[in-house]
Enzyme design. Structure first.
Site, mmCIF file in Angstrom:
data_model
loop_
_atom_site.group_PDB
_atom_site.id
_atom_site.type_symbol
_atom_site.label_atom_id
_atom_site.label_comp_id
_atom_site.label_asym_id
_atom_site.label_seq_id
_atom_site.Cartn_x
_atom_site.Cartn_y
_atom_site.Cartn_z
ATOM 1 N N TRP A 1 20.355 -2.685 -2.664
ATOM 2 C CA TRP A 1 19.101 -3.028 -3.329
ATOM 3 C C TRP A 1 19.216 -2.416 -4.722
ATOM 4 O O TRP A 1 19.224 -1.195 -4.876
ATOM 5 C CB TRP A 1 17.922 -2.429 -2.552
ATOM 6 C CG TRP A 1 16.585 -2.887 -3.004
ATOM 7 C CD1 TRP A 1 15.915 -4.002 -2.572
ATOM 8 C CD2 TRP A 1 15.720 -2.243 -3.943
ATOM 9 N NE1 TRP A 1 14.699 -4.088 -3.209
ATOM 10 C CE2 TRP A 1 14.555 -3.028 -4.055
ATOM 11 C CE3 TRP A 1 15.825 -1.089 -4.727
ATOM 12 C CZ2 TRP A 1 13.496 -2.690 -4.896
ATOM 13 C CZ3 TRP A 1 14.776 -0.748 -5.564
ATOM 14 C CH2 TRP A 1 13.627 -1.554 -5.638
ATOM 15 N N LYS B 1 -0.663 -8.732 1.910
ATOM 16 C CA LYS B 1 0.184 -9.511 2.820
ATOM 17 C C LYS B 1 0.536 -10.845 2.181
ATOM 18 O O LYS B 1 1.670 -11.276 2.199
ATOM 19 C CB LYS B 1 -0.524 -9.795 4.151
ATOM 20 C CG LYS B 1 -0.617 -8.701 5.161
ATOM 21 C CD LYS B 1 0.677 -8.241 5.771
ATOM 22 C CE LYS B 1 1.400 -7.257 4.924
ATOM 23 N NZ LYS B 1 1.067 -5.899 4.939
ATOM 24 N N GLU C 1 2.935 -10.480 -1.040
ATOM 25 C CA GLU C 1 4.310 -10.012 -0.868
ATOM 26 C C GLU C 1 5.210 -11.017 -0.164
ATOM 27 O O GLU C 1 6.412 -11.045 -0.427
ATOM 28 C CB GLU C 1 4.372 -8.633 -0.192
ATOM 29 C CG GLU C 1 3.947 -8.582 1.238
ATOM 30 C CD GLU C 1 4.031 -7.163 1.825
ATOM 31 O OE1 GLU C 1 4.793 -6.345 1.317
ATOM 32 O OE2 GLU C 1 3.314 -6.906 2.805
ATOM 33 N N LYS D 1 12.174 -2.582 3.034
ATOM 34 C CA LYS D 1 11.339 -2.105 4.142
ATOM 35 C C LYS D 1 11.023 -0.626 3.990
ATOM 36 O O LYS D 1 9.892 -0.210 4.173
ATOM 37 C CB LYS D 1 12.038 -2.364 5.482
ATOM 38 C CG LYS D 1 11.223 -1.959 6.697
ATOM 39 C CD LYS D 1 9.985 -2.824 6.841
ATOM 40 C CE LYS D 1 9.081 -2.391 7.964
ATOM 41 N NZ LYS D 1 7.748 -3.021 7.861
ATOM 42 N N HIS E 1 -18.558 -7.892 -11.432
ATOM 43 C CA HIS E 1 -18.137 -7.075 -12.568
ATOM 44 C C HIS E 1 -16.813 -7.559 -13.155
ATOM 45 O O HIS E 1 -16.116 -6.804 -13.818
ATOM 46 C CB HIS E 1 -18.032 -5.607 -12.138
ATOM 47 C CG HIS E 1 -19.336 -5.081 -11.619
ATOM 48 N ND1 HIS E 1 -20.380 -4.748 -12.440
ATOM 49 C CD2 HIS E 1 -19.776 -4.894 -10.349
ATOM 50 C CE1 HIS E 1 -21.407 -4.347 -11.708
ATOM 51 N NE2 HIS E 1 -21.064 -4.433 -10.424
ATOM 52 N N GLU F 1 -5.644 -5.264 1.998
ATOM 53 C CA GLU F 1 -4.456 -5.453 2.834
ATOM 54 C C GLU F 1 -4.157 -6.948 3.020
ATOM 55 O O GLU F 1 -2.999 -7.366 2.981
ATOM 56 C CB GLU F 1 -4.651 -4.738 4.177
ATOM 57 C CG GLU F 1 -3.577 -4.939 5.214
ATOM 58 C CD GLU F 1 -2.170 -4.504 4.776
ATOM 59 O OE1 GLU F 1 -2.026 -3.854 3.744
ATOM 60 O OE2 GLU F 1 -1.224 -4.884 5.473
ATOM 61 N N CYS G 1 18.844 0.138 0.375
ATOM 62 C CA CYS G 1 20.247 -0.067 0.737
ATOM 63 C C CYS G 1 20.516 0.284 2.206
ATOM 64 O O CYS G 1 19.910 1.216 2.732
ATOM 65 C CB CYS G 1 21.155 0.806 -0.121
ATOM 66 S SG CYS G 1 20.912 0.562 -1.874
ATOM 67 N N ASN H 1 23.257 5.018 -0.673
ATOM 68 C CA ASN H 1 21.842 4.631 -0.728
ATOM 69 C C ASN H 1 21.125 5.735 -1.489
ATOM 70 O O ASN H 1 21.227 6.902 -1.117
ATOM 71 C CB ASN H 1 21.304 4.504 0.706
ATOM 72 C CG ASN H 1 19.791 4.324 0.754
ATOM 73 O OD1 ASN H 1 19.164 4.019 -0.247
ATOM 74 N ND2 ASN H 1 19.214 4.511 1.931
ATOM 75 N N GLY H 2 20.415 5.395 -2.576
ATOM 76 C CA GLY H 2 19.687 6.418 -3.332
ATOM 77 C C GLY H 2 19.987 6.327 -4.813
ATOM 78 O O GLY H 2 20.523 5.316 -5.289
ATOM 79 N N ARG I 1 15.926 -4.214 5.738
ATOM 80 C CA ARG I 1 15.595 -3.181 4.762
ATOM 81 C C ARG I 1 15.416 -3.741 3.355
ATOM 82 O O ARG I 1 14.836 -3.087 2.501
ATOM 83 C CB ARG I 1 16.712 -2.112 4.741
ATOM 84 C CG ARG I 1 16.835 -1.356 6.035
ATOM 85 C CD ARG I 1 18.081 -0.500 6.056
ATOM 86 N NE ARG I 1 18.005 0.605 5.120
ATOM 87 C CZ ARG I 1 17.456 1.784 5.388
ATOM 88 N NH1 ARG I 1 16.933 2.005 6.565
ATOM 89 N NH2 ARG I 1 17.439 2.740 4.487
HETATM 90 O O1 M6R Z 1 6.972 3.115 5.284
HETATM 91 P P1 M6R Z 1 5.706 3.306 4.507
HETATM 92 O O2 M6R Z 1 4.493 3.056 5.308
HETATM 93 O O3 M6R Z 1 5.657 4.647 3.823
HETATM 94 O O4 M6R Z 1 5.766 2.210 3.380
HETATM 95 C C1 M6R Z 1 4.795 2.107 2.393
HETATM 96 C C2 M6R Z 1 4.875 0.787 1.696
HETATM 97 O O5 M6R Z 1 6.108 0.644 1.057
HETATM 98 C C3 M6R Z 1 4.669 -0.390 2.650
HETATM 99 O O6 M6R Z 1 3.481 -0.283 3.355
HETATM 100 C C4 M6R Z 1 4.686 -1.721 1.860
HETATM 101 O O7 M6R Z 1 3.564 -1.812 1.066
HETATM 102 C C5 M6R Z 1 4.796 -2.909 2.831
HETATM 103 N N1 M6R Z 1 5.729 -3.873 2.322
HETATM 104 C C6 M6R Z 1 3.526 -3.608 3.040
HETATM 105 O O8 M6R Z 1 3.624 -4.715 3.861
#
Ligand code: M6R
Length: 617
Positions: free
Chosen positions: A75, A494, A497, A612, A513, A490, A2, A101-102, A27
């Site tokens: 959110w 990418k 997501e 974010k 496996h 990673e 949020c 927010n929270g 965010r």
């Molecule tokens: O801000 P942070 O690095 O703690 O965030 C961790 C994850 O939420 C963040 O890396 C998330 O996986 C990203 N969307 C990846 O692109």
């Protein structure tokens, strides 16, 4: 998650709030709302499921009407995304408005109590309960003023929050509070701004107060900013910070998306991460955070790296680096698992938290646990003065600059750069890394920004062509070995997501496996195969994939022949030490994910359901 924006001053509050919400779109959110005090002590609210532009479509009549107001991007946590559940929420008497927010964890108990007292609720949210609790305290004793009632209410709730509250009988006043979610107060000339981060007000002021955990503030044009502790009501003298953020850093600068801009910023961001730390000519790595606590690292039984998502992938590469060069045992933990599994932690452990945002709720909670149990806590954060950066004993900022795209790119390569510096520094210091090797490794690290630049120019068009062939793919496998196994994880993250294509990363040898059962002519497999690092083994893996007609997209070193000949698509990157190769290899994988997502029409900067900074668990 949020986003919160608030304003009190002399300008049009509507414009400031709406533009502020646009800045916070990164965010991640599913609905948006605004409340203004219209000059006649009346609160006017508009809110809707959808984007800030949807809010603008239903609220433009509010433009020019008020000098105080606040807005929110939600959110969803409690209750589906809907107009009803969107913030702001009003109290039953319509006098108070709140944005939050929270998560208020005990909202149910409070809701039952308030319901018994005759309160009714229009939404399913925990937030509406909180605003009515504030009204309850004001009703209970008419002597209780607005800020006091907010304080009483906050003392009754537990969970995580950043809130901003307005009361129609208190013109020009905003009351804010914080526990677990960030909140910044911008100090202008006869005006004040509130926001989840400084980006909504950076063009108006360079002075800000970051509200501390457990503090609240009453902000009014008459009396300025009055900060108190929530529990004791003790007055706090605020620390006013000078913002380094510039408008340019948070704009797209001609790129179609923030993500593309951030991918292209990597030669600079990796360089910035090393700036002042890696002094190749002097043959030293200067890192005050490590040096000041070198005995802690030297005597550590083990290092535990805690992180989530992309930062966790960086942590895995950190494990390889630190174990190889400093020979200190390393464990890498998902923060969300660590915090709940009663881990063994001693005062001989060093915990390294990695977080781009510095606000991730799980990482924060895991750190608090490790701290309580006596571990020394080191932070690797990108956002200066973030919550995680503040609770650590020491740390290193990555200095990658603001990362706005939800998919982490430049923050990841900056994290790898910091971890490389730490591993080499510790290894040199404890004698596990000889001087000649140290000198050659630091020279290679120094050359990485140029190699990223070369990769960007040599692969950008090629990757776009490759991406076009995979817009209808439904699954992807990403494989790598050694240092490039986490790089494969990673790469897969990418893609999934931002494009919503299912993708899995695996260590290449694990293919046999299980995942090999998935391989047929419809399965694209991205394989990271640099010359240094188990190349012969990777050659065998590619043969096994081709025998099953899988489509291979290989990331190889320039001039490679063996893997290239067998592969359907070849992306060449310059050669470097195996330990730094994920920094370079990640770049074309980021581009591949980006272009596949763009060609599929996805919203790459704000992928669905993602936020974010994940400030709730
Ligand atoms: O801000 P942070 O690095 O703690 O965030 C961790 C994850 O939420 C963040 O890396 C998330 O996986 C990203 N969307 C990846 O692109």
């Amino acid at each position: 998650m949020c986003g919160i924006v608030g304003y009190t001053g002399f300008q049009d509050a509507y414009d400031i709030v709406i533009n502020g919400l646009r800045r916070l779109e990164y965010r991640g959110y599913d609905s948006a709302g605004i409340v203004l005090e219209d000059g006649n002590n009346k609160l006017e609210v508009e809110k809707t499921k959808g984007k800030v532009e949807d809010l603008v479509n239903i609220s433009s009549q509010l433009k020019g009407k008020a000098k105080i107001g606040m807005g929110h991007t939600r959110w969803a946590t409690h209750g589906v995304p809907s107009d009803r559940n969107s913030h702001p929420h009003l109290s039953n008497n319509g006098k108070l408005a709140i944005i939050h927010n929270g998560i208020i964890e005990n909202y149910d108990t409070i809701k039952t109590m308030l319901t018994e007292k005759g309160f009714t609720f229009k939404s399913e949210t925990d937030t509406e309960v909180l605003v009515n609790l504030i009204q309850y305290f004001m009703d209970l004793n008419t002597e209780t003023d607005f800020p006091t009632a907010v304080r009483y209410a906050l003392n009754e709730v537990y969970g995580a929050y950043a809130i901003t509250v307005m009361h129609e009988d208190y013109p020009g006043v905003l009351v804010v509070g914080r526990l677990g979610s960030p909140l910044a107060i911008g100090i202008g000339d006869k005006e004040y701004f509130i926001a989840s981060d400084a980006s909504p007000f950076v063009e108006f002021t360079k002075e800000a107060i970051y509200l501390e955990e457990g503090h609240m503030a009453t902000i009014s044009l008459e009396n300025g900013v009055d900060i108190r502790t929530i529990t004791e009501n003790s007055k706090i003298v605020p620390e006013i910070q000078k913002l380094k953020l510039s408008l340019e850093q948070i704009e797209k600068s001609g790129y179609e998306h923030f993500m593309l801009k951030e991918i292209f910023e990597q030669p600079k961001s990796v360089h910035d991460t090393m700036r002042g730390r890696l002094l190749v000519e002097e043959g030293v790595i200067k890192m005050a955070g490590i040096w000041d606590h070198i005995e802690k690292f030297k005597n550590a039984n083990r290092i535990i790296i805690i992180a989530c998502g992309t930062s966790w992938h960086a942590g895995l590469i950190g494990e390889y680096l630190i174990e190889e060069y400093a020979r200190i045992p390393v464990e890498v933990e998902y923060a969300s698992e660590f915090r709940y599994r009663n881990p063994i932690i001693t005062d001989k452990d060093v915990v390294i938290a990695i977080s781009q945002s510095g606000e991730t709720a799980d990482t924060m909670a895991a750190l608090k646990l490790a701290k309580e149990r006596g571990a020394f806590i080191y932070g690797i954060c990108n956002v200066v003065d973030s919550s995680i950066a503040r609770i650590t004993d020491a740390g290193s900022y990555t200095h990658a600059g603001p990362e706005i795209g939800v998919a982490s790119t430049k923050a990841f390569t900056a994290q790898l750069t910091i971890l490389s510096l730490i591993a080499l520094k510790l290894g040199k210091h404890n004698g596990n890394l000889g001087n000649a090797d140290f000198m050659s490794l630091i020279a290679e690290l120094d050359a990485i920004p140029k190699k990223i630049e070369d990769v960007l120019s040599s692969t950008h068009e090629l990757v776009q062509d490759i991406a076009k062939d995979f817009i209808n793919a439904t699954n992807f496998l990403y494989l790598g070995r050694g240092y490039n196994y986490p790089a494969a994880l990673e790469g897969a993250l990418k893609l999934k997501e931002i494009s919503y294509i299912h993708a899995e990363g695996y260590p290449a040898a694990e293919m046999k496996h299980g995942p090999i059962a998935l391989i047929d002519e419809n399965m694209p497999i991205v394989i990271i195969a640099p010359k240094k690092g188990h190349y012969d083994k990777i050659v065998s893996n590619v043969q096994e994939i081709k025998a099953r007609k899988g489509k291979v997209i290989a990331v190889v070193n320039s001039g490679d022949t063996q893997v290239s000949q067998m592969s359907d698509y070849v992306i060449e990157i310059p050669e470097t030490s195996e330990c730094f190769s994920p920094i370079v290899a990640s770049v074309p994988l980021q581009l591949l994910a980006y272009y596949i997502a763009v060609y599929r029409g996805a919203n790459v900067d704000q992928p669905r359901n993602l936020a974010k900074s994940v400030t709730v668990e």
